[in-house]
Write a protein that holds these residues in place. Structure first.
Motif, PDB file in Angstrom:
ATOM      1  N   LYS A  66       0.809  -1.220   0.000  1.00 27.48           N
ATOM      2  CA  LYS A  66       0.000   0.000   0.000  1.00 27.48           C
ATOM      3  C   LYS A  66       0.844   1.273   0.000  1.00 27.48           C
ATOM      4  O   LYS A  66       0.316   2.375  -0.120  1.00 27.48           O
ATOM      5  CB  LYS A  66      -0.940  -0.009   1.202  1.00 27.48           C
ATOM      6  CG  LYS A  66      -1.982  -1.119   1.132  1.00 27.48           C
ATOM      7  CD  LYS A  66      -2.919  -1.081   2.335  1.00 27.48           C
ATOM      8  CE  LYS A  66      -3.969  -2.181   2.233  1.00 27.48           C
ATOM      9  NZ  LYS A  66      -4.886  -2.189   3.408  1.00 27.48           N
ATOM     10  N   MET A  67       2.152   1.106   0.196  1.00 29.08           N
ATOM     11  CA  MET A  67       3.102   2.224   0.143  1.00 29.08           C
ATOM     12  C   MET A  67       2.784   3.316   1.156  1.00 29.08           C
ATOM     13  O   MET A  67       2.877   4.503   0.875  1.00 29.08           O
ATOM     14  CB  MET A  67       3.161   2.826  -1.281  1.00 29.08           C
ATOM     15  CG  MET A  67       3.628   1.853  -2.330  1.00 29.08           C
ATOM     16  SD  MET A  67       3.668   2.553  -4.008  1.00 29.08           S
ATOM     17  CE  MET A  67       1.910   2.659  -4.347  1.00 29.08           C
ATOM     18  N   GLY A  68       2.366   2.888   2.347  1.00 29.16           N
ATOM     19  CA  GLY A  68       2.045   3.876   3.358  1.00 29.16           C
ATOM     20  C   GLY A  68       1.722   3.243   4.699  1.00 29.16           C
ATOM     21  O   GLY A  68       1.671   2.005   4.848  1.00 29.16           O
ATOM     22  N   LEU A  69       1.478   4.096   5.680  1.00 34.33           N
ATOM     23  CA  LEU A  69       1.106   3.650   7.019  1.00 34.33           C
ATOM     24  C   LEU A  69      -0.334   3.147   7.020  1.00 34.33           C
ATOM     25  O   LEU A  69      -1.187   3.676   6.310  1.00 34.33           O
ATOM     26  CB  LEU A  69       1.269   4.793   8.018  1.00 34.33           C
ATOM     27  CG  LEU A  69       2.702   5.307   8.198  1.00 34.33           C
ATOM     28  CD1 LEU A  69       2.702   6.601   8.997  1.00 34.33           C
ATOM     29  CD2 LEU A  69       3.573   4.261   8.881  1.00 34.33           C
ATOM     30  N   VAL A  70      -0.594   2.126   7.815  1.00 35.93           N
ATOM     31  CA  VAL A  70      -1.938   1.539   7.869  1.00 35.93           C
ATOM     32  C   VAL A  70      -2.357   1.323   9.306  1.00 35.93           C
ATOM     33  O   VAL A  70      -1.525   1.079  10.185  1.00 35.93           O
ATOM     34  CB  VAL A  70      -2.005   0.195   7.117  1.00 35.93           C
ATOM     35  CG1 VAL A  70      -1.734   0.377   5.643  1.00 35.93           C
ATOM     36  CG2 VAL A  70      -1.013  -0.790   7.715  1.00 35.93           C
ATOM     37  N   GLY A  71      -3.667   1.412   9.553  1.00 34.10           N
ATOM     38  CA  GLY A  71      -4.236   1.025  10.832  1.00 34.10           C
ATOM     39  C   GLY A  71      -3.843   1.889  12.003  1.00 34.10           C
ATOM     40  O   GLY A  71      -2.880   2.647  11.971  1.00 34.10           O
ATOM     41  N   VAL A  72      -4.597   1.751  13.041  1.00 30.00           N
ATOM     42  CA  VAL A  72      -4.343   2.449  14.303  1.00 30.00           C
ATOM     43  C   VAL A  72      -4.659   1.501  15.446  1.00 30.00           C
ATOM     44  O   VAL A  72      -5.711   0.866  15.455  1.00 30.00           O
ATOM     45  CB  VAL A  72      -5.208   3.727  14.424  1.00 30.00           C
ATOM     46  CG1 VAL A  72      -4.952   4.390  15.765  1.00 30.00           C
ATOM     47  CG2 VAL A  72      -4.902   4.702  13.292  1.00 30.00           C
ATOM     48  N   GLY A  73      -3.753   1.389  16.395  1.00 27.33           N
ATOM     49  CA  GLY A  73      -4.056   0.662  17.614  1.00 27.33           C
ATOM     50  C   GLY A  73      -3.852  -0.836  17.558  1.00 27.33           C
ATOM     51  O   GLY A  73      -3.358  -1.401  16.597  1.00 27.33           O
ATOM     52  N   GLU A  74      -4.299  -1.483  18.606  1.00 31.23           N
ATOM     53  CA  GLU A  74      -4.053  -2.910  18.804  1.00 31.23           C
ATOM     54  C   GLU A  74      -4.756  -3.784  17.771  1.00 31.23           C
ATOM     55  O   GLU A  74      -4.248  -4.844  17.390  1.00 31.23           O
ATOM     56  CB  GLU A  74      -4.529  -3.301  20.210  1.00 31.23           C
ATOM     57  CG  GLU A  74      -3.980  -4.634  20.696  1.00 31.23           C
ATOM     58  CD  GLU A  74      -2.492  -4.556  21.035  1.00 31.23           C
ATOM     59  OE1 GLU A  74      -1.878  -5.621  21.174  1.00 31.23           O
ATOM     60  OE2 GLU A  74      -1.969  -3.441  21.163  1.00 31.23           O
ATOM     61  N   ASP A  75      -5.912  -3.354  17.278  1.00 31.44           N
ATOM     62  CA  ASP A  75      -6.624  -4.162  16.293  1.00 31.44           C
ATOM     63  C   ASP A  75      -5.799  -4.356  15.027  1.00 31.44           C
ATOM     64  O   ASP A  75      -5.808  -5.408  14.413  1.00 31.44           O
ATOM     65  CB  ASP A  75      -7.974  -3.503  15.938  1.00 31.44           C
ATOM     66  CG  ASP A  75      -8.956  -3.582  17.094  1.00 31.44           C
ATOM     67  OD1 ASP A  75      -8.759  -4.438  17.965  1.00 31.44           O
ATOM     68  OD2 ASP A  75      -9.900  -2.768  17.128  1.00 31.44           O
ATOM     69  N   SER A  76      -5.088  -3.307  14.623  1.00 29.38           N
ATOM     70  CA  SER A  76      -4.253  -3.407  13.427  1.00 29.38           C
ATOM     71  C   SER A  76      -3.014  -4.246  13.685  1.00 29.38           C
ATOM     72  O   SER A  76      -2.555  -4.989  12.827  1.00 29.38           O
ATOM     73  CB  SER A  76      -3.843  -2.008  12.952  1.00 29.38           C
ATOM     74  OG  SER A  76      -4.983  -1.265  12.583  1.00 29.38           O
ATOM     75  N   ILE A  77      -2.470  -4.128  14.888  1.00 24.85           N
ATOM     76  CA  ILE A  77      -1.284  -4.906  15.240  1.00 24.85           C
ATOM     77  C   ILE A  77      -1.580  -6.394  15.170  1.00 24.85           C
ATOM     78  O   ILE A  77      -0.731  -7.201  14.796  1.00 24.85           O
ATOM     79  CB  ILE A  77      -0.777  -4.504  16.644  1.00 24.85           C
ATOM     80  CG1 ILE A  77      -0.128  -3.119  16.572  1.00 24.85           C
ATOM     81  CG2 ILE A  77       0.210  -5.522  17.192  1.00 24.85           C
ATOM     82  CD1 ILE A  77       0.337  -2.591  17.897  1.00 24.85           C
ATOM     83  N   ASN A  78      -2.799  -6.785  15.493  1.00 24.48           N
ATOM     84  CA  ASN A  78      -3.173  -8.198  15.496  1.00 24.48           C
ATOM     85  C   ASN A  78      -3.571  -8.732  14.125  1.00 24.48           C
ATOM     86  O   ASN A  78      -4.201  -9.782  14.041  1.00 24.48           O
ATOM     87  CB  ASN A  78      -4.339  -8.419  16.463  1.00 24.48           C
ATOM     88  CG  ASN A  78      -3.884  -8.387  17.906  1.00 24.48           C
ATOM     89  OD1 ASN A  78      -2.779  -8.803  18.206  1.00 24.48           O
ATOM     90  ND2 ASN A  78      -4.719  -7.892  18.789  1.00 24.48           N
ATOM     91  N   THR A  79      -3.214  -8.042  13.075  1.00 28.17           N
ATOM     92  CA  THR A  79      -3.565  -8.489  11.727  1.00 28.17           C
ATOM     93  C   THR A  79      -2.316  -8.567  10.865  1.00 28.17           C
ATOM     94  O   THR A  79      -1.225  -8.151  11.265  1.00 28.17           O
ATOM     95  CB  THR A  79      -4.561  -7.518  11.068  1.00 28.17           C
ATOM     96  OG1 THR A  79      -3.884  -6.293  10.764  1.00 28.17           O
ATOM     97  CG2 THR A  79      -5.738  -7.236  11.980  1.00 28.17           C
TER      98      THR A  79
END
Length: 250
Positions: A91-104
């Motif tokens: 995606k060539m960029g930052l994605v997600g915020v918080g713990e939910d994104s970390i767990n994916t």
């Protein structure tokens, strides 16, 4: 009478030979003209090959003609060491915020805080934490990395053997420089001779080089630059085609 006949036969034969010669000459001329006409048509039908050009995605992202993705002075969202900034190569960029994104598996590389320490996404509840439960939980990611020193980005032309890749909880890419008089931190250097290769979940390989944490990526950082322009990522990477180990970029 005989002589007239002979003359007539000679004239008839000669006349026919001339006709045949003229016929062949005319046919040859027609064929030559047709060949030139075909050549001209062919030449005019040839179109120049379009040269590949750089593609500007946005003010911070450029895709070079050779496929290298350049991230230029991307502002760091958070510098807190308690948080992670998650980056996706695709995606060539930052994605997600918080713990939910970390767990994916939506991200490939995490920058802890300001980004002086990085960690690949290899299946934990956080980039620096993993246990047996997590492997069968929500995060199916399994990104591994191999590191190179004393080399250049273009010098790495192929992915290493599978045995070279490891799981790691952190990669420190900075070199602190201290004030010789006070002993305090002056600024950070980033060696241009360190290159990483990541193996992604789908088998593709990513050649990666961290360049700078300062706005504009100055060649020689100073204490003043560290104080005023710290917190802007500049790095570049190249993703191989699926099923290929080719990382040629030069």
């Amino acid at each position: 009478m005989y002589r007239r006949k002979a003359v007539f036969l000679y004239f008839f034969k000669t006349n026919n030979e001339m006709k045949l010669q003229f016929k062949y000459a005319f046919l040859t001329l027609c064929l030559s003209g047709a060949m030139f006409a075909c050549k001209d048509d062919k030449d005019t039908a040839v179109k120049p090959v379009d040269e590949k050009k750089d593609s500007i995605v946005n003010e911070n992202v450029t895709i070079k003609a050779n496929g290298v993705v350049e991230i230029n002075s991307l502002p760091v969202p958070t510098t807190s060491t308690l948080n992670y900034n998650l980056f996706s190569f695709t995606k060539m960029g930052l994605v997600g915020v918080g713990e939910d994104s970390i767990n994916t598996a939506a991200w490939d590389l995490a920058f802890r805080g300001s980004g002086l320490i990085m960690a690949p996404n290899w299946g934990g509840t956080a980039p620096d934490y993993w246990d047996g439960v997590d492997k069968f939980a929500m995060n199916p990611s399994d990104v591994m990395v191999a590191g190179y020193e004393d080399t250049t980005f273009d010098a790495i032309t192929t992915a290493p053997a599978a045995s070279a890749f490891i799981h790691t909880v952190g990669m420190d890419v900075s070199q602190p420089v201290y004030n010789t008089e006070t002993g305090e931190l002056a600024y950070f250097n980033f060696p241009k001779t360190t290159v990483f290769v990541f193996k992604l979940n789908d088998g593709r390989y990513v050649k990666f080089q961290y360049i700078s944490i300062y706005k504009g990526a100055p060649e020689k950082p100073t204490a003043e630059i560290y104080q005023k322009d710290f917190g802007y990522w500049t790095f570049k990477y190249f993703i191989s085609a699926k099923g290929s180990t080719d990382l040629t970029t030069k």
